[in-house]
Scaffold this motif. Structure first.
Motif, PDB file in Angstrom:
ATOM      1  N   SER A 154      -3.044   3.560   5.719  1.00 55.03           N
ATOM      2  CA  SER A 154      -2.323   3.765   4.341  1.00 55.03           C
ATOM      3  C   SER A 154      -3.870   2.986   3.693  1.00 55.03           C
ATOM      4  O   SER A 154      -3.620   1.519   3.816  1.00 55.03           O
ATOM      5  CB  SER A 154      -0.990   4.360   4.000  1.00 55.03           C
ATOM      6  N   ASN A 155      -3.920   3.842   2.680  1.00 57.36           N
ATOM      7  CA  ASN A 155      -4.907   2.895   1.704  1.00 57.36           C
ATOM      8  C   ASN A 155      -4.338   2.563   0.561  1.00 57.36           C
ATOM      9  O   ASN A 155      -4.107   3.863  -0.071  1.00 57.36           O
ATOM     10  CB  ASN A 155      -6.586   4.483   1.655  1.00 57.36           C
ATOM     11  N   SER A 160      -6.044   6.236  -2.375  1.00 60.27           N
ATOM     12  CA  SER A 160      -5.712   7.584  -1.988  1.00 60.27           C
ATOM     13  C   SER A 160      -4.533   7.804  -1.352  1.00 60.27           C
ATOM     14  O   SER A 160      -3.631   7.279  -1.238  1.00 60.27           O
ATOM     15  CB  SER A 160      -6.703   7.216  -0.835  1.00 60.27           C
ATOM     16  N   VAL A 192       0.553  -1.224  -0.235  1.00 61.20           N
ATOM     17  CA  VAL A 192      -0.128  -0.002   0.211  1.00 61.20           C
ATOM     18  C   VAL A 192       1.530   1.136  -0.066  1.00 61.20           C
ATOM     19  O   VAL A 192       0.377   2.561  -1.141  1.00 61.20           O
ATOM     20  CB  VAL A 192      -0.693  -0.290   1.544  1.00 61.20           C
ATOM     21  N   SER A 193       1.828   1.025   0.756  1.00 62.94           N
ATOM     22  CA  SER A 193       2.385   2.565   1.387  1.00 62.94           C
ATOM     23  C   SER A 193       3.758   2.699   0.932  1.00 62.94           C
ATOM     24  O   SER A 193       4.741   3.880   0.875  1.00 62.94           O
ATOM     25  CB  SER A 193       2.466   3.240   2.483  1.00 62.94           C
ATOM     26  N   ASP A 210       5.953  -3.761  20.521  1.00 64.23           N
ATOM     27  CA  ASP A 210       6.833  -3.602  19.818  1.00 64.23           C
ATOM     28  C   ASP A 210       8.294  -3.310  20.740  1.00 64.23           C
ATOM     29  O   ASP A 210       9.379  -3.660  20.509  1.00 64.23           O
ATOM     30  CB  ASP A 210       7.471  -3.016  18.431  1.00 64.23           C
ATOM     31  N   ARG A 255       3.658   6.696  15.398  1.00 63.96           N
ATOM     32  CA  ARG A 255       2.438   7.569  15.894  1.00 63.96           C
ATOM     33  C   ARG A 255       1.596   6.971  17.052  1.00 63.96           C
ATOM     34  O   ARG A 255       0.456   6.963  17.121  1.00 63.96           O
ATOM     35  CB  ARG A 255       1.560   7.626  14.510  1.00 63.96           C
ATOM     36  N   ARG A 256       2.062   7.138  18.233  1.00 65.04           N
ATOM     37  CA  ARG A 256       1.941   6.141  18.991  1.00 65.04           C
ATOM     38  C   ARG A 256       2.754   7.456  20.184  1.00 65.04           C
ATOM     39  O   ARG A 256       3.747   7.381  20.328  1.00 65.04           O
ATOM     40  CB  ARG A 256       1.985   4.939  19.768  1.00 65.04           C
ATOM     41  N   SER A 275      -3.215  10.205   1.544  1.00 72.34           N
ATOM     42  CA  SER A 275      -3.885  10.877   2.348  1.00 72.34           C
ATOM     43  C   SER A 275      -5.452  11.088   1.732  1.00 72.34           C
ATOM     44  O   SER A 275      -6.201  10.092   1.690  1.00 72.34           O
ATOM     45  CB  SER A 275      -2.824  11.867   3.318  1.00 72.34           C
ATOM     46  N   ASP A 335       2.868  -6.912  12.628  1.00 70.02           N
ATOM     47  CA  ASP A 335       2.154  -6.165  12.677  1.00 70.02           C
ATOM     48  C   ASP A 335       1.276  -6.815  12.674  1.00 70.02           C
ATOM     49  O   ASP A 335       0.381  -7.353  12.735  1.00 70.02           O
ATOM     50  CB  ASP A 335       2.276  -6.009  11.030  1.00 70.02           C
ATOM     51  N   GLY A 347       1.326  -1.336  19.395  1.00 70.49           N
ATOM     52  CA  GLY A 347       2.677  -0.572  20.873  1.00 70.49           C
ATOM     53  C   GLY A 347       3.339  -2.093  21.440  1.00 70.49           C
ATOM     54  O   GLY A 347       3.972  -1.548  21.917  1.00 70.49           O
TER      55      GLY A 347
HETATM   56  N1  LIG Z   1      -1.153   4.735  -0.845  1.00 74.90           N
HETATM   57  C1  LIG Z   1      -0.897   5.247   0.075  1.00 74.90           C
HETATM   58  N2  LIG Z   1       0.469   5.400   0.225  1.00 74.90           N
HETATM   59  C2  LIG Z   1       1.106   6.412   1.005  1.00 74.90           C
HETATM   60  C3  LIG Z   1       0.080   6.942   1.681  1.00 74.90           C
HETATM   61  C4  LIG Z   1      -0.644   7.112   1.638  1.00 74.90           C
HETATM   62  O1  LIG Z   1      -1.828   7.263   1.776  1.00 74.90           O
HETATM   63  N3  LIG Z   1      -1.254   6.191   0.535  1.00 74.90           N
HETATM   64  N4  LIG Z   1       0.605   8.068   2.473  1.00 74.90           N
HETATM   65  C5  LIG Z   1       1.699   8.409   2.390  1.00 74.90           C
HETATM   66  C6  LIG Z   1       3.354   8.570   4.010  1.00 74.90           C
HETATM   67  S1  LIG Z   1       2.193   9.992   3.987  1.00 74.90           S
HETATM   68  C7  LIG Z   1       3.484   7.971   4.388  1.00 74.90           C
HETATM   69  S2  LIG Z   1       3.850   8.979   5.625  1.00 74.90           S
HETATM   70  C8  LIG Z   1       3.533   7.011   4.176  1.00 74.90           C
HETATM   71  C9  LIG Z   1       3.290   5.910   5.740  1.00 74.90           C
HETATM   72  O2  LIG Z   1       3.648   4.984   5.799  1.00 74.90           O
HETATM   73  P1  LIG Z   1       2.915   4.145   7.220  1.00 74.90           P
HETATM   74  O3  LIG Z   1       3.613   4.662   7.871  1.00 74.90           O
HETATM   75  O4  LIG Z   1       4.660   3.172   6.915  1.00 74.90           O
HETATM   76  O5  LIG Z   1       1.994   3.882   6.517  1.00 74.90           O
HETATM   77  P2  LIG Z   1       0.909   2.381   6.716  1.00 74.90           P
HETATM   78  O6  LIG Z   1       0.043   1.732   5.526  1.00 74.90           O
HETATM   79  O7  LIG Z   1      -0.322   3.287   7.307  1.00 74.90           O
HETATM   80  O8  LIG Z   1       1.344   1.568   7.632  1.00 74.90           O
HETATM   81  C10 LIG Z   1       1.709   1.273   8.799  1.00 74.90           C
HETATM   82  C11 LIG Z   1       2.109   0.074   9.201  1.00 74.90           C
HETATM   83  O9  LIG Z   1       2.538   0.333  10.868  1.00 74.90           O
HETATM   84  C12 LIG Z   1       1.435  -0.962  11.562  1.00 74.90           C
HETATM   85  N5  LIG Z   1       1.562  -0.369  12.825  1.00 74.90           N
HETATM   86  C13 LIG Z   1       0.339   0.184  12.973  1.00 74.90           C
HETATM   87  N6  LIG Z   1       1.045   0.414  14.519  1.00 74.90           N
HETATM   88  C14 LIG Z   1       1.596  -0.645  14.791  1.00 74.90           C
HETATM   89  C15 LIG Z   1       2.219  -1.105  15.914  1.00 74.90           C
HETATM   90  O10 LIG Z   1       1.749  -0.994  17.600  1.00 74.90           O
HETATM   91  N7  LIG Z   1       3.280  -2.208  15.680  1.00 74.90           N
HETATM   92  C16 LIG Z   1       3.628  -2.580  14.481  1.00 74.90           C
HETATM   93  N8  LIG Z   1       4.355  -3.727  14.460  1.00 74.90           N
HETATM   94  N9  LIG Z   1       2.198  -2.053  13.538  1.00 74.90           N
HETATM   95  C17 LIG Z   1       1.959  -1.682  13.761  1.00 74.90           C
HETATM   96  C18 LIG Z   1       0.571  -1.082  10.598  1.00 74.90           C
HETATM   97  O11 LIG Z   1      -0.859  -1.954  10.665  1.00 74.90           O
HETATM   98  C19 LIG Z   1       0.427  -0.581   9.071  1.00 74.90           C
HETATM   99  O12 LIG Z   1       0.375  -2.019   8.682  1.00 74.90           O
HETATM  100  O13 LIG Z   1       2.951   6.490   3.221  1.00 74.90           O
HETATM  101  C20 LIG Z   1       3.014   6.955   2.273  1.00 74.90           C
HETATM  102  N10 LIG Z   1       2.005   6.022   1.247  1.00 74.90           N
END
Ligand SMILES: Nc1nc2c(c(=O)[nH]1)N[C@H]1C(S)=C(S)[C@@H](COP(=O)(O)OP(=O)(O)OC[C@H]3O[C@@H](n4cnc5c(=O)[nH]c(N)nc54)[C@H](O)[C@@H]3O)O[C@H]1N2
Ligand SMILES: Nc1nc2c(c(=O)[nH]1)N[C@H]1C(S)=C(S)[C@@H](COP(=O)(O)OP(=O)(O)OC[C@H]3O[C@@H](n4cnc5c(=O)[nH]c(N)nc54)[C@H](O)[C@@H]3O)O[C@H]1N2
Ligand SMILES: [Mo]
Length: 640
Positions: A541-542, A545, A173-174, A217, A293-294, A547, A196, A215
């Protein structure tokens, strides 16, 4: 029919900063694909940017300024909008001083020239600025504390790893251009371990999947650290490059390994297996951005840093503890801006709404928003919306009409990512790129450098903002120019940052004051979760989109929420449920997934606030333990 293939670089807030090939027919972009010659893009784009034309030519695209008249936003000429904004900014500065004006900029474009907006508000003021970083602030602060810098080994060094820990990351996804690198590494025999709390497609890349509690971790990393020290499997040479060993040892030995396992939701055997991977590396950690983000997010990243360091993996080929690639590292940003140290006052990004309302002597009377949609994307959406609604004068610069723009007095359209002209670094690799408009912006829409020059001319600071777009780019390139990277070189295609090595810390020295890794010795206490809200809310993240910028049909009538069937309170998939937190409520379509933990609920990040889709309506504004990040994921909810 004139058909051309044009090249640019994606400026979206994403680690990948892809090379884009755009097919342009008669002045209209008809197709986007990834540049096959870009070493990271490898010829494909993510779903959201491949379908960016939905936005580029969609109904929310702004083609002329909007000005509030009698409660409504109505189209105005660029001249009239510029005159109005210049007049208001001058008046507010005259009456209350420049601190009464706040500039808020987010990462809607990662183009380096977006700093021109910051420069304007420094020259015009200096005005009130924001501190903190709701995206990566906690993790970067952790790494700066531990290593003196937050930066990574070369992306392709992962091909040398024996094991890669995808620690809280969903690359499909991201960070989709990480996927081919992981696949290639696996083909060469590398093992991938995913940690995760949320089950997602990333599991298909993993040889082993661990699903700890949210959290948890910190407990994992401290427990594994304890095992390594207790069994003499920490790397002695690496330990000599760390301090204070005693303090870290005391911390990890403060609890038993079985307590750590219980606290993390894993087993002792799981922790032992992780310890073995770190003892017999090279083992790389790819630190996801979500878990920092905790409230204790910075401590989590510090605990991973320590694990990587004491096991010696931090310093090895195929190792490293990658959180962020210094995307601005190649650029002489200090030639454009001075930053918060000259600001007369700062407001905290994660507490933006609250801080705007609380500001006194002078109050904040004007807010200018560049490349951000804080009403949807900051925690406590309702508080942010109210704060903007109560502000005397709000200006938003954005290519699209957003929930934030709807609250403005003046909205300036700006070029979209396909029309912009800028320089890019990446936070997921070390390649630099130039973005070049593949089509011109709508008639009358100014490049942001020109927009601020027009305002500067009207407010008496024209000379300080002078320079063509290319001249600004050349100023930014002065750091890499002596290493052979000029604007001309970049114009021929992506170039690897000549200042970035293959290994970040090859000499067992980091960039702290004395060159030693600073190990954590204490951890923040965590609040006991309220059992009447049994689910941890994830707003991840999705695919569709960036954001709050949705391609395709967006979220439709409702946003959605996914829980384990046992946590659905007897409701069926497809039903619309109310989701409640201590902060707010919203309605969402229920999805059921037996692969999820029973204590989590997952919603998409980036839902629109005015449609009742924003997870941030449920999330309280709270800062992280360090780095002034936002503790988005400490939110607990229930279905009602
Ligand atoms: N398609 C898409 N791509 C994006 C974005 C978007 O909005 N859409 N946003 C962009 C931006 S701004 C950024 S900063 C990056 C974001 O990148 P990430 O923040 O890495 O994006 P997420 O896919 O939200 O992944 C967060 C992952 O962390 C996991 N997670 C949450 N809490 C914990 C925890 O306590 N422990 C562990 N081990 N895992 C946890 C979630 O379950 C999720 O799978 O991606 C970028 N890429
Ligand atoms: N609940 C929850 N909230 C989150 C997150 C989460 O995981 N969960 N993630 C957080 C993260 S990691 C981030 S980075 C933030 C993102 O928060 P924002 O940066 O506010 O997110 P966007 O909605 O992408 O808003 C960026 C805006 O910039 C505009 N834009 C694009 N290009 C340009 C340009 O060249 N110039 C100008 N002036 N504008 C431009 C876009 O049209 C868009 O409206 O959200 C955070 N919010
Ligand atoms: Mo982000």
């Amino acid at each position: 029919m004139a058909r051309e293939l044009k090249r640019t670089t994606c400026s979206r807030d994403c680690p990948d900063a892809c090379g884009i090939l755009a097919t342009v027919e008669d002045g209209r972009v008809v197709h986007l694909r990834g540049d096959p010659d870009h070493p990271v893009t490898q010829g494909f784009l993510c779903y959201r940017t491949a379908s960016f034309l939905d936005l580029q030519y969609g109904p929310t695209r702004l083609t002329q300024p909007l000005v509030r008249e009698g409660g409504r936003l109505v189209p105005a000429s660029m001249e009239a909008a510029l005159d109005l904004v210049a007049r208001q900014l001058l008046r507010i500065r005259e009456e209350s001083g420049p601190a009464a004006i706040l500039h808020y900029r987010s990462g809607g474009s990662l183009g380096l020239l977006k700093h021109v907006a910051d420069r304007f508000f420094e020259e015009f003021g200096p005005c009130t600025a924001t501190v903190g970083d709701i995206c990566s602030g906690a993790g970067e602060a952790a790494q700066v504390e531990d290593f003196g810098v937050s930066d990574s080994n070369d992306l392709f060094d992962l091909l040398n790893s024996r094991t890669i820990y995808l620690w809280g990351k969903n690359p499909f996804v991201s960070n989709v251009h990480l996927v081919p690198v992981l696949k290639e590494a696996r083909q060469r025999g590398t093992r991938v371990v995913l940690i995760d709390p949320v089950h997602h497609k990333g599991t298909t890349l993993a040889d082993r999947y661990l699903q700890p509690c949210p959290g948890g971790d910190l407990d994992i990393a401290l427990g594994v650290g304890r095992i390594l020290l207790d069994t003499g499997r920490a790397d002695p040479q690496a330990l000599a490059a760390c301090e204070p060993i005693d303090g870290y040892r005391r911390l990890v030995q403060g609890r038993t390994v079985s307590d750590y396992a219980a606290g993390s939701g894993l087993t002792v055997a799981d922790l032992e297996a992780i310890a073995e991977d770190f003892a017999s590396g090279p083992t790389a950690i790819l630190v996801g951005w979500g878990m920092q983000r905790r409230g204790h997010g910075s401590a989590i990243v510090r605990s991973l840093d320590a694990l990587s360091a004491i096991s010696g993996n931090l310093f090895r080929v195929g190792g490293g503890c990658s959180f962020y690639f210094r995307r601005r590292g190649a650029f002489a940003v200090d030639r454009l801006v001075q930053g918060t140290r000259i600001a007369p006052r700062t407001v905290r990004e994660p507490l933006l709404g609250e801080d705007i309302v609380a500001a006194k002597d002078p109050p904040i009377r004007a807010v200018w928003i560049t490349a951000g949609n804080p009403v949807c994307m900051l925690p406590d959406s309702a508080g942010v919306a109210r704060a903007l609604e109560a502000t005397e004068f709000v200006v938003v610069a954005d290519p699209f009409l957003t929930d934030t723009a709807r609250r403005a007095h003046v909205v300036f359209p700006v070029p979209s990512l396909l029309e912009d002209d800028d320089l890019l670094g990446a936070y997921g690799h070390h390649w630099l790129g130039e973005s070049r408009g593949v089509v011109p912006p709508p008639s009358g829409v100014l490049h942001e450098v020109q927009l601020f020059q027009e305002l500067a001319r009207r407010t008496g600071i024209g000379a300080a903002m002078a320079g063509s777009v290319d001249e600004y780019k050349r100023r930014l390139l002065t750091k890499v120019e002596p290493h052979g990277v000029s604007l001309e070189t970049l114009r021929t295609g992506p170039v690897r940052n000549p200042l970035a090595g293959q290994l970040r810390f090859p000499e067992r020295r980091v960039e702290t004051r004395n060159g030693k890794v600073q190990l954590l010795t204490a951890i923040p206490s965590r609040a006991v979760p309220d059992p009447s809200y049994p689910l941890w809310l994830f707003s991840n993240s999705n695919l569709e989109s960036q954001s709050a910028q949705w391609s395709g049909r967006g979220l439709g009538t409702h946003t959605w929420i996914t829980v384990h069937p046992d946590s659905a309170a007897g409701r069926k998939a497809g039903e619309v449920v109310e989701v409640e937190s201590p902060q707010g409520r919203l309605r969402a379509e229920l999805r059921l997934d037996p692969r999820q933990r029973r204590d989590v609920a997952i919603m998409p990040k980036g839902g629109h606030y005015d449609r009742g889709h924003s997870a941030n309506a449920l999330i309280a504004a709270r800062a992280t333990d360090r780095g002034m990040g936002a503790a988005y994921l400490d939110c607990r909810v229930r279905l009602v």
